[in-house]
Design a protein around this motif. Sequence first.
Motif, PDB file in Angstrom:
ATOM      1  N   GLY A 136     -10.147  -1.990   4.128  1.00  0.00           N
ATOM      2  CA  GLY A 136     -11.102  -0.896   4.269  1.00  0.00           C
ATOM      3  C   GLY A 136     -10.547   0.276   5.033  1.00  0.00           C
ATOM      4  O   GLY A 136     -11.310   1.115   5.500  1.00  0.00           O
ATOM      5  N   ALA A 137      -9.233   0.370   5.204  1.00  0.00           N
ATOM      6  CA  ALA A 137      -8.663   1.522   5.905  1.00  0.00           C
ATOM      7  C   ALA A 137      -8.779   2.754   5.020  1.00  0.00           C
ATOM      8  O   ALA A 137      -9.237   2.682   3.882  1.00  0.00           O
ATOM      9  CB  ALA A 137      -7.217   1.234   6.275  1.00  0.00           C
ATOM     10  N   ALA A 138      -8.347   3.889   5.567  1.00  0.00           N
ATOM     11  CA  ALA A 138      -8.551   5.152   4.860  1.00  0.00           C
ATOM     12  C   ALA A 138      -7.747   5.208   3.567  1.00  0.00           C
ATOM     13  O   ALA A 138      -8.203   5.756   2.569  1.00  0.00           O
ATOM     14  CB  ALA A 138      -8.159   6.308   5.770  1.00  0.00           C
ATOM     15  N   LYS A 139      -6.548   4.609   3.570  1.00  0.00           N
ATOM     16  CA  LYS A 139      -5.653   4.805   2.429  1.00  0.00           C
ATOM     17  C   LYS A 139      -6.164   4.142   1.146  1.00  0.00           C
ATOM     18  O   LYS A 139      -6.303   4.829   0.120  1.00  0.00           O
ATOM     19  CB  LYS A 139      -4.260   4.291   2.795  1.00  0.00           C
ATOM     20  CG  LYS A 139      -3.172   4.923   1.959  1.00  0.00           C
ATOM     21  CD  LYS A 139      -1.830   4.630   2.566  1.00  0.00           C
ATOM     22  CE  LYS A 139      -0.779   5.537   1.967  1.00  0.00           C
ATOM     23  NZ  LYS A 139       0.476   5.461   2.699  1.00  0.00           N
ATOM     24  N   PRO A 140      -6.457   2.823   1.152  1.00  0.00           N
ATOM     25  CA  PRO A 140      -6.966   2.222  -0.094  1.00  0.00           C
ATOM     26  C   PRO A 140      -8.268   2.850  -0.549  1.00  0.00           C
ATOM     27  O   PRO A 140      -8.466   3.076  -1.757  1.00  0.00           O
ATOM     28  CB  PRO A 140      -7.168   0.746   0.272  1.00  0.00           C
ATOM     29  CG  PRO A 140      -6.812   0.569   1.664  1.00  0.00           C
ATOM     30  CD  PRO A 140      -6.283   1.822   2.219  1.00  0.00           C
ATOM     31  N   LEU A 141      -9.126   3.183   0.437  1.00  0.00           N
ATOM     32  CA  LEU A 141     -10.414   3.779   0.082  1.00  0.00           C
ATOM     33  C   LEU A 141     -10.213   5.141  -0.569  1.00  0.00           C
ATOM     34  O   LEU A 141     -10.797   5.436  -1.625  1.00  0.00           O
ATOM     35  CB  LEU A 141     -11.244   3.922   1.353  1.00  0.00           C
ATOM     36  CG  LEU A 141     -12.734   3.960   1.140  1.00  0.00           C
ATOM     37  CD1 LEU A 141     -13.198   2.601   0.690  1.00  0.00           C
ATOM     38  CD2 LEU A 141     -13.417   4.359   2.413  1.00  0.00           C
ATOM     39  N   GLY A 142      -9.336   5.963   0.042  1.00  0.00           N
ATOM     40  CA  GLY A 142      -9.083   7.298  -0.496  1.00  0.00           C
ATOM     41  C   GLY A 142      -8.504   7.231  -1.893  1.00  0.00           C
ATOM     42  O   GLY A 142      -8.937   7.949  -2.796  1.00  0.00           O
ATOM     43  N   SER A 143      -7.545   6.317  -2.092  1.00  0.00           N
ATOM     44  CA  SER A 143      -6.928   6.301  -3.424  1.00  0.00           C
ATOM     45  C   SER A 143      -7.907   5.769  -4.456  1.00  0.00           C
ATOM     46  O   SER A 143      -7.847   6.183  -5.616  1.00  0.00           O
ATOM     47  CB  SER A 143      -5.634   5.492  -3.412  1.00  0.00           C
ATOM     48  OG  SER A 143      -5.855   4.235  -2.881  1.00  0.00           O
ATOM     49  N   SER A 144      -8.835   4.885  -4.064  1.00  0.00           N
ATOM     50  CA  SER A 144      -9.780   4.428  -5.093  1.00  0.00           C
ATOM     51  C   SER A 144     -10.827   5.504  -5.380  1.00  0.00           C
ATOM     52  O   SER A 144     -11.244   5.672  -6.517  1.00  0.00           O
ATOM     53  CB  SER A 144     -10.423   3.105  -4.691  1.00  0.00           C
ATOM     54  OG  SER A 144     -11.414   3.322  -3.737  1.00  0.00           O
ATOM     55  N   ILE A 145     -11.242   6.262  -4.325  1.00  0.00           N
ATOM     56  CA  ILE A 145     -12.240   7.310  -4.592  1.00  0.00           C
ATOM     57  C   ILE A 145     -11.630   8.421  -5.442  1.00  0.00           C
ATOM     58  O   ILE A 145     -12.220   8.875  -6.417  1.00  0.00           O
ATOM     59  CB  ILE A 145     -12.774   7.894  -3.269  1.00  0.00           C
ATOM     60  CG1 ILE A 145     -13.757   6.930  -2.630  1.00  0.00           C
ATOM     61  CG2 ILE A 145     -13.498   9.221  -3.520  1.00  0.00           C
ATOM     62  CD1 ILE A 145     -14.361   7.446  -1.367  1.00  0.00           C
ATOM     63  N   PHE A 146     -10.426   8.860  -5.068  1.00  0.00           N
ATOM     64  CA  PHE A 146      -9.892  10.054  -5.726  1.00  0.00           C
ATOM     65  C   PHE A 146      -9.075   9.730  -6.964  1.00  0.00           C
ATOM     66  O   PHE A 146      -8.531  10.623  -7.595  1.00  0.00           O
ATOM     67  CB  PHE A 146      -9.083  10.879  -4.737  1.00  0.00           C
ATOM     68  CG  PHE A 146      -9.955  11.464  -3.679  1.00  0.00           C
ATOM     69  CD1 PHE A 146     -10.828  12.480  -3.992  1.00  0.00           C
ATOM     70  CD2 PHE A 146      -9.931  10.983  -2.388  1.00  0.00           C
ATOM     71  CE1 PHE A 146     -11.657  13.012  -3.043  1.00  0.00           C
ATOM     72  CE2 PHE A 146     -10.756  11.510  -1.435  1.00  0.00           C
ATOM     73  CZ  PHE A 146     -11.630  12.527  -1.755  1.00  0.00           C
ATOM     74  N   ARG A 147      -8.939   8.444  -7.313  1.00  0.00           N
ATOM     75  CA  ARG A 147      -8.312   8.125  -8.596  1.00  0.00           C
ATOM     76  C   ARG A 147      -9.335   7.508  -9.533  1.00  0.00           C
ATOM     77  O   ARG A 147      -9.718   8.092 -10.533  1.00  0.00           O
ATOM     78  CB  ARG A 147      -7.137   7.169  -8.377  1.00  0.00           C
ATOM     79  CG  ARG A 147      -5.966   7.915  -7.800  1.00  0.00           C
ATOM     80  CD  ARG A 147      -4.726   7.067  -7.744  1.00  0.00           C
ATOM     81  NE  ARG A 147      -3.689   7.813  -7.035  1.00  0.00           N
ATOM     82  CZ  ARG A 147      -2.867   7.276  -6.183  1.00  0.00           C
ATOM     83  NH1 ARG A 147      -2.908   5.975  -5.926  1.00  0.00           N
ATOM     84  NH2 ARG A 147      -1.957   8.006  -5.575  1.00  0.00           N
ATOM     85  N   THR A 148      -9.835   6.311  -9.156  1.00  0.00           N
ATOM     86  CA  THR A 148     -10.720   5.598 -10.085  1.00  0.00           C
ATOM     87  C   THR A 148     -12.085   6.259 -10.175  1.00  0.00           C
ATOM     88  O   THR A 148     -12.631   6.439 -11.252  1.00  0.00           O
ATOM     89  CB  THR A 148     -10.892   4.145  -9.613  1.00  0.00           C
ATOM     90  OG1 THR A 148      -9.636   3.675  -9.150  1.00  0.00           O
ATOM     91  CG2 THR A 148     -11.404   3.280 -10.726  1.00  0.00           C
ATOM     92  N   TRP A 149     -12.634   6.623  -9.007  1.00  0.00           N
ATOM     93  CA  TRP A 149     -14.030   7.045  -8.988  1.00  0.00           C
ATOM     94  C   TRP A 149     -14.169   8.540  -8.774  1.00  0.00           C
ATOM     95  O   TRP A 149     -15.128   8.998  -8.160  1.00  0.00           O
ATOM     96  CB  TRP A 149     -14.777   6.282  -7.895  1.00  0.00           C
ATOM     97  CG  TRP A 149     -14.642   4.813  -8.029  1.00  0.00           C
ATOM     98  CD1 TRP A 149     -13.882   3.993  -7.261  1.00  0.00           C
ATOM     99  CD2 TRP A 149     -15.255   3.980  -9.013  1.00  0.00           C
ATOM    100  NE1 TRP A 149     -13.980   2.703  -7.700  1.00  0.00           N
ATOM    101  CE2 TRP A 149     -14.815   2.674  -8.771  1.00  0.00           C
ATOM    102  CE3 TRP A 149     -16.119   4.225 -10.077  1.00  0.00           C
ATOM    103  CZ2 TRP A 149     -15.222   1.600  -9.557  1.00  0.00           C
ATOM    104  CZ3 TRP A 149     -16.518   3.161 -10.842  1.00  0.00           C
ATOM    105  CH2 TRP A 149     -16.076   1.872 -10.589  1.00  0.00           C
ATOM    106  N   VAL A 150     -13.207   9.338  -9.237  1.00  0.00           N
ATOM    107  CA  VAL A 150     -13.231  10.763  -8.901  1.00  0.00           C
ATOM    108  C   VAL A 150     -14.391  11.474  -9.605  1.00  0.00           C
ATOM    109  O   VAL A 150     -14.983  12.396  -9.052  1.00  0.00           O
ATOM    110  CB  VAL A 150     -11.867  11.412  -9.202  1.00  0.00           C
ATOM    111  CG1 VAL A 150     -11.594  11.458 -10.675  1.00  0.00           C
ATOM    112  CG2 VAL A 150     -11.773  12.770  -8.574  1.00  0.00           C
ATOM    113  N   LEU A 151     -14.760  11.039 -10.798  1.00  0.00           N
ATOM    114  CA  LEU A 151     -15.827  11.741 -11.530  1.00  0.00           C
ATOM    115  C   LEU A 151     -17.188  11.564 -10.855  1.00  0.00           C
ATOM    116  O   LEU A 151     -17.879  12.561 -10.594  1.00  0.00           O
ATOM    117  CB  LEU A 151     -15.860  11.276 -12.984  1.00  0.00           C
ATOM    118  CG  LEU A 151     -16.755  12.132 -13.874  1.00  0.00           C
ATOM    119  CD1 LEU A 151     -16.204  13.541 -13.959  1.00  0.00           C
ATOM    120  CD2 LEU A 151     -16.889  11.531 -15.248  1.00  0.00           C
ATOM    121  N   PRO A 152     -17.598  10.319 -10.513  1.00  0.00           N
ATOM    122  CA  PRO A 152     -18.860  10.187  -9.764  1.00  0.00           C
ATOM    123  C   PRO A 152     -18.824  10.958  -8.448  1.00  0.00           C
ATOM    124  O   PRO A 152     -19.832  11.566  -8.056  1.00  0.00           O
ATOM    125  CB  PRO A 152     -18.965   8.683  -9.502  1.00  0.00           C
ATOM    126  CG  PRO A 152     -18.080   8.039 -10.462  1.00  0.00           C
ATOM    127  CD  PRO A 152     -17.038   9.011 -10.845  1.00  0.00           C
TER     128      PRO A 152
END
Lengths: 179, 450
Positions: A136-152
């Motif tokens: 749950g650190a910033a890095k995995p969270l950031g990459s999942s938000i801004f890659r996988t879930w960027v449209l939502p």
Amino acid sequence: MTLQAPGFWPPTGPEIVFLLLGVVALGSALLVVTTRQLVHAALWLVVCFGALAGGYLVLTAEFVAWVQVLIYVGAVVVLLLFGIMLTRAPIGRSADLDSGNRWAAALVALATAAVLVTVVVSGFRTAYAPLDPGQGAAKPLGSSIFRTWVLPFEALSVLLLAALVGAIVLSRTDIQGRK
Amino acid sequence: MNNPGPTLSDFGHDPLWISIIKAVAIFVFLMLGVLFGVWTERKLISRMQHRYGPNRAGKFGLLQSVADGLKMGLKEDLMPRTVDKVIYFLAPVVIAVPAFLAFSVIPFGPMVWMFGHKTPLQLTDLPVAVLLVLATASIGVYGIVLAGWGSRSPYAILGGLRSSAQVVSYEIAMGLSFVAVFLKAGTLSTSEIVAKQAGGGTWDIFGMHIPTPSWYVFSLIPSFLIYAVTMLGETNRVPFDLPEGEGELVGGFHTEYSSSLKFAMFMLAEYVNVFTVSAMAITLFLGGWRAPWPISLWDGANTGWWPMLWFFAKLALAFAFFVWVRASLPRVRYDQLMAFGWKVLIPLNLGWILLAATLQALRLPESNRNGILAFGAVVVIAGLGIWLRFDTVNQRRREARAAEVEEEFEQLREEPAAGGFPVPPLDLPHYHGVVPSARAPKEEVTSGSN
């Protein structure tokens, strides 16, 4: 997600802590809507959000946990208190806090909770994620938000922007409506 | 020479008793820091104002704060009759505890040997440590807001109102000024941000290799300047000490905590908060515990226990900056404070973050430089166009406003009592000498009503 889910009994330490935090969150949430003192309701909301943040911490989502404290405890409830204090700041019990449609509201809340619990239980009953620290650190969270879930994410941003613009338009008296 | 210091993997291996030693050491450091910090501030500000300051208790008045603390402990603990008792009691605790918590992630030095264990000079570290500091700061606001509301006094409630609005808005600007540091360091952990400031790159120009300074205060100077302003606002220090502004609000949020240890708790929290924001400035921008340039040429400067000394020296200098600002600047007006926070600091910050992110992207080896530069040029030209458009509109508005003011002055010259200045309604119902028991028992007392 192919890991075999361990049984529910005996409960492990994190599970017990998580359950206790859930009890605190639920109890303080009930107190928010049942207390007769307006400012105390806001403060019980702080306890509720704090317990939620603790729950995130137990699930090793530390970024979300601290953002929860920072945004919800530190800004949203402070703004609520600001609003209460600016308009009216009663000390002691207020008689007019009960709403006529409280039973309807309770019914809707229970129904929503039932739907959510059913969905989560039926969807994730056998899913099991190990609680490895660092997920749950910033890095995995950031990459999942801004890659996988960027449209939502972007759709939500536009929604928030629209709400912001709407609030400004509503609060400004010098903008004339259509004649 | 370039000892990079501990990383995240060095934490969490301490035995419990070492953690307890570190926690107690931090607590004692902060308590002594407050005792002598108050004395330092009073002495320093006296010298700046051509007077002696405290010089009676002990040599150079060094024991003045001890005497004050004893006095507060021995005074009668007043509890005004109509306050909300739980909240009145809770507020000083809520403000003091988070102030101490934030120091648990401040790095004081590299790995040292402590009683046979190799351990970092820092209580703990998290992958999101800087967020923890921001979060504890935002919990501390509750102390001020609740003190203002729970005391049930118009001055206190005005102080609480001002404080909640001020801290929430300056916290946004403060969080934004960290963003450039996160972008450059690539981490939110305090120990790793210090480690990233260990060595700067070199600047190759005309075949010469000029070493660039490694502290972020040089490469991210706009962020640092904005942070320096917001740290004054976040700790309610002059020139942003509106929540307690004694000229207009008696004591602001702590008006009703006139004596006793509860007032001492507010003072304690204020000074610990000053130390916390100073320590954050040092950690994020001023190289943390690393030795400054001439000393850093010595090989042993960044090893062993020496870095604590550099850290302490930087902290003392940052505290002196707070005192210097207090001696120099008058208090700003409330609307100026809000306009400055929302209309200057936050937009400037956002613009600077965009610029910093673009510069960071240009440095990536796989980046499409021409594309980025072309896009940047379009943005700059569009920004200029929008600015020109609004500048003419603003010019027209300014002229209209000046004419209006001139007209008002003209009128005031004729009849001086016309118009006048708005004053807050200080004649609240419970301030008319009405005894609470004489009123109807269920009557609600609202703020802002007459």
